[in-house]
Design a protein around this motif. Structure first.
Motif, PDB file in Angstrom:
ATOM      1  N   GLY A 123       0.815  -1.213   0.000  1.00 57.42           N
ATOM      2  CA  GLY A 123       0.000   0.000   0.000  1.00 57.42           C
ATOM      3  C   GLY A 123       0.845   1.256   0.000  1.00 57.42           C
ATOM      4  O   GLY A 123       0.561   2.217  -0.739  1.00 57.42           O
ATOM      5  N   MET A 124       1.894   1.267   0.809  1.00 56.70           N
ATOM      6  CA  MET A 124       2.783   2.428   0.868  1.00 56.70           C
ATOM      7  C   MET A 124       3.521   2.617  -0.452  1.00 56.70           C
ATOM      8  O   MET A 124       3.660   3.739  -0.949  1.00 56.70           O
ATOM      9  CB  MET A 124       3.781   2.259   2.019  1.00 56.70           C
ATOM     10  N   PHE A 125       3.978   1.502  -1.023  1.00 60.66           N
ATOM     11  CA  PHE A 125       4.685   1.580  -2.302  1.00 60.66           C
ATOM     12  C   PHE A 125       3.770   2.145  -3.385  1.00 60.66           C
ATOM     13  O   PHE A 125       4.169   3.021  -4.153  1.00 60.66           O
ATOM     14  CB  PHE A 125       5.168   0.183  -2.710  1.00 60.66           C
ATOM     15  N   ALA A 187      10.452   4.912   1.134  1.00 67.85           N
ATOM     16  CA  ALA A 187       9.174   5.453   0.658  1.00 67.85           C
ATOM     17  C   ALA A 187       9.442   6.677  -0.223  1.00 67.85           C
ATOM     18  O   ALA A 187       8.858   6.816  -1.308  1.00 67.85           O
ATOM     19  CB  ALA A 187       8.291   5.836   1.842  1.00 67.85           C
ATOM     20  N   GLY A 188      10.350   7.548   0.239  1.00 70.91           N
ATOM     21  CA  GLY A 188      10.715   8.713  -0.563  1.00 70.91           C
ATOM     22  C   GLY A 188      11.400   8.320  -1.861  1.00 70.91           C
ATOM     23  O   GLY A 188      11.137   8.899  -2.921  1.00 70.91           O
ATOM     24  N   ASP A 193      12.154   7.581  -7.649  1.00 75.66           N
ATOM     25  CA  ASP A 193      12.505   6.641  -8.723  1.00 75.66           C
ATOM     26  C   ASP A 193      11.381   6.526  -9.745  1.00 75.66           C
ATOM     27  O   ASP A 193      11.640   6.391 -10.951  1.00 75.66           O
ATOM     28  CB  ASP A 193      12.836   5.270  -8.136  1.00 75.66           C
ATOM     29  N   THR A 194      10.127   6.561  -9.287  1.00 79.52           N
ATOM     30  CA  THR A 194       9.000   6.499 -10.217  1.00 79.52           C
ATOM     31  C   THR A 194       9.013   7.691 -11.162  1.00 79.52           C
ATOM     32  O   THR A 194       8.832   7.539 -12.381  1.00 79.52           O
ATOM     33  CB  THR A 194       7.664   6.445  -9.461  1.00 79.52           C
ATOM     34  N   LEU A 224      14.001  -3.191  -5.607  1.00 79.85           N
ATOM     35  CA  LEU A 224      14.833  -2.998  -4.414  1.00 79.85           C
ATOM     36  C   LEU A 224      14.165  -2.040  -3.434  1.00 79.85           C
ATOM     37  O   LEU A 224      14.250  -2.229  -2.210  1.00 79.85           O
ATOM     38  CB  LEU A 224      16.213  -2.488  -4.813  1.00 79.85           C
ATOM     39  N   ASP A 225      13.494  -1.006  -3.959  1.00 76.40           N
ATOM     40  CA  ASP A 225      12.747  -0.091  -3.081  1.00 76.40           C
ATOM     41  C   ASP A 225      11.692  -0.862  -2.305  1.00 76.40           C
ATOM     42  O   ASP A 225      11.545  -0.694  -1.082  1.00 76.40           O
ATOM     43  CB  ASP A 225      12.075   1.014  -3.909  1.00 76.40           C
TER      44      ASP A 225
END
Length: 241
Positions: A123-125, A187-188, A193-194, A224-225
């Motif tokens: 969910g966080m990702f 999370a940041g 990266d997105t 990896l994130d």
């Protein structure tokens, strides 16, 4: 002039469309890698003989972790010169190795805690990835700050290993704080990266032949994130196990 403006709009629209398709391909590779990681881990957790083998041969897990690092270095440095099939095979091999090396840690947590940590991490990702995709503000400055914070986190984790040896009573609290910090950092990084991957997709719109291999290395970044989010969320949520 109007014709030139229309041409620029068409080019821009093409880049955006290609960028979205590129990002979809990146997510596809990342999800496939996560499925293989989960299957590899589940196979060990559900098979007593495999459990005994890996728990009884800790040195093998360390060797596989070194192989993992080697695979990442090779994939990152040689991605442009690899065929797409080779790059995909190396990436998927890495995801299986990751599933194997992460499993010994999972033995310390209940199934409920593992599933809960995975769900929260997913969910966080998804939320942070959506932020990175839709936000208009350039996150490059944030990315540089998070990278420096990540380097500091690695150093702090090495210090924590020494603390756990000499002052084990205080190591737990420090480890918990580091896990909380790691969740914030990754999370940041997911958002950063997105956004970066979205821009990469738009930048290579007129070089589609490069897209497949670059999509794989970008998928590795997001993979990896997510894995680091999950591992540290598991440590936070399972602190009472």
């Amino acid at each position: 002039m109007a014709e030139y403006s229309q041409k620029n709009q068409n080019i821009s629209g093409f880049s955006v469309d290609f960028g979205n398709k590129f990002l979809s391909k990146v997510y596809m590779w990342m999800i496939l890698a996560l499925i293989l990681t989960s299957l590899a881990s589940y196979a060990i957790l559900s098979t007593p003989s495999l459990q005994l083998f890996f728990l009884g041969n800790v040195w093998l897990v360390w060797i596989l972790m070194i192989v993992e690092l080697f695979v990442v270095v090779v994939l990152s440095s040689k991605i442009e010169s690899m065929s797409t099939s080779t790059a995909a095979a190396v990436f998927l091999l890495y995801s299986v190795l990751s599933g194997i090396t992460i499993t010994p840690m999972l033995f310390y947590y209940s199934h409920a805690t593992i599933f809960m940590a995975f769900g929260v991490s997913a969910g966080m990702f998804a939320a942070m990835s959506a932020v990175g995709y839709f936000i208009k503000k350039d996150l490059s400055t944030l990315g540089r700050f998070l990278f420096m914070a990540l380097m500091g986190l690695v150093i702090a984790m090495l210090v924590n290993i020494l603390i756990s040896i000499w002052w084990p009573a205080t190591a737990w609290g420090f480890s918990f704080a580091l896990s909380c910090l790691a969740v914030l950092i990754f999370a940041g990084l997911t958002a950063y990266d997105t956004q970066k991957i979205k821009k990469i997709g738009q930048a290579i719109a007129h070089e589609p032949s490069r897209g497949s291999n670059i999509a794989i290395i970008c998928a590795l970044t997001l993979y990896l994130d997510f894995i680091n989010l999950f591992v540290n969320m598991l440590r936070i949520m399972g602190r009472n196990n």
